[in-house]
Design an enzyme around this catalytic site. Structure first.
Site, PDB file in Angstrom:
ATOM      1  N   CYS A  46       0.808  -1.214   0.000  1.00 23.64           N
ATOM      2  CA  CYS A  46       0.000   0.000   0.000  1.00 23.64           C
ATOM      3  C   CYS A  46       0.851   1.279   0.000  1.00 23.64           C
ATOM      4  CB  CYS A  46      -0.956   0.000   1.191  1.00 23.64           C
ATOM      5  SG  CYS A  46      -0.210  -0.469   2.764  1.00 23.64           S
TER       6      CYS A  46
ATOM      7  N   HIS B 113      -2.826   6.540   4.301  1.00 19.52           N
ATOM      8  CA  HIS B 113      -1.400   6.549   4.619  1.00 19.52           C
ATOM      9  C   HIS B 113      -0.797   7.877   4.163  1.00 19.52           C
ATOM     10  CE1 HIS B 113      -1.753   2.518   5.803  1.00 19.52           C
ATOM     11  NE2 HIS B 113      -1.067   1.900   4.886  1.00 19.52           N
TER      12      HIS B 113
END
Length: 338
Positions: free
Chosen positions: A147, A239
């Site tokens: 990710c 994130h």
């Protein structure tokens, strides 16, 4: 319509796959797999739906199958949301049985003949599918990156023409990246955990494969290094990355590269209007405000400063996981590998 299935349909990423594939214009969701204790039951009866979007009722009546090759062998394509230790064997068996596999697991990312793909960055690496066929695999395996790797690499792509040899990154990673039960509340509440197992190693290697060159039957890694420090923070989704790159160019020139960047293709259903979006505000991007840009598929960039330093952000379970695999599958379909 292409008949598809999901391996591991009840976890955090599996539920994102269900959300994104329900009503998809090209793919017809036919098979959902989970553990033996869930097999034979309606999906609606066994899934603990935790996403911040309504449950897709049209999928609720599907009967859950055990996670075996027999369960998916009639599918044209399966999406894997399995843990890495489980994924390796079942993905190989499915590909050997003639099924295409788009995997979010890390098991095969660094295999020499498996494409590690971000469609906007290295669509030509799908040529490794032909190599898999030549080596006797009836189906194929295509993987999407970690990710945080996806956020970093997409943010670097507009800067590729400037050239760089060193990338340093500090990540602030959301707890959903560890799954629904991955981080205990007492561990993460009022805290930052400066360690995520295996994450820094993935970020050091995966971008070099993705931005590398496909030379015949092998990928020559890109000539730069990545040094990463990865941290878990008490954010649910999204994130955030602080990035340093050794590019010595005027800030306005770099900013224009971000602003003018456009994907090298169009027309994929999951593709956002802007894969990379530059934000001018001095305090952006922020997870709560920017993670859902482009339906969660846009990577936001901001705070560009001399150095060269900037901040990047993306939705980790959409762009960084399920959405990445779905976009890969759409590109695979468009290139007629299905």
């Amino acid at each position: 319509m292409i008949n598809v299935g999901i391996l591991g349909a009840t976890g955090a990423v599996g539920q994102r796959f269900v959300q994104m594939l329900a009503g998809h214009p090209w793919f017809s969701l036919q098979v959902l797999t989970a553990s033996e204790r869930s097999a034979g039951k309606r999906y609606a009866d066994i899934v603990n739906w935790r996403l911040d979007v309504p449950f897709p009722e049209e999928i609720g009546d599907l009967t859950v199958s055990p996670t075996t090759v027999d369960a998916v062998k009639e599918c044209d394509l399966v999406f894997s949301a399995l843990p890495a230790d489980v994924a390796r064997g079942i993905e190989e068996e499915a590909a050997a049985a003639g099924v295409g596999v788009c995997s979010n697991a890390s098991s095969h990312r660094m295999d020499p003949d498996v494409p590690l793909v971000i469609p906007e960055v290295n669509p030509d690496h799908l040529g490794l599918i032909d190599l898999q066929h030549e080596r006797g695999r009836d189906g194929f395996i295509v993987t999407n990156p970690n990710c945080s790797t996806i956020m970093l690499t997409l943010a670097l792509e507009p800067l590729r023409t400037f050239g760089f040899s060193s990338v340093q990154v500090a990540t602030l990673q959301a707890i959903s990246g560890a799954g629904f039960r991955g981080v205990a509340g007492m561990e993460i509440y009022d805290n930052v955990v400066p360690y995520i197992g295996g994450e820094e190693e993935k970020m050091a290697t995966e971008p070099r494969k993705i931005m590398g060159s496909l030379n015949g039957s092998e990928i020559e890694p890109a000539p730069f290094t990545v040094s990463a420090c990865c941290n878990r923070v008490p954010v649910i989704d999204g994130h955030t990355l602080s990035v340093w790159v050794d590019i010595d160019r005027p800030i306005d020139e770099v900013k224009e590269a971000f602003r003018s960047y456009a994907a090298p293709f169009s027309g994929l259903p999951t593709q956002p209007e802007r894969s990379v979006e530059y934000l001018e505000q001095p305090d952006r991007p922020q997870p709560r405000l920017d993670r859902n840009r482009g339906n969660g598929m846009t990577v936001s960039v901001g705070r560009l400063r001399e150095g060269l330093r900037f901040t990047a952000l993306g939705h980790n379970t959409i762009r960084g996981a399920a959405g990445a695999s779905v976009l890969n599958a759409e590109l695979i379909y468009k290139k007629k590998y299905l």
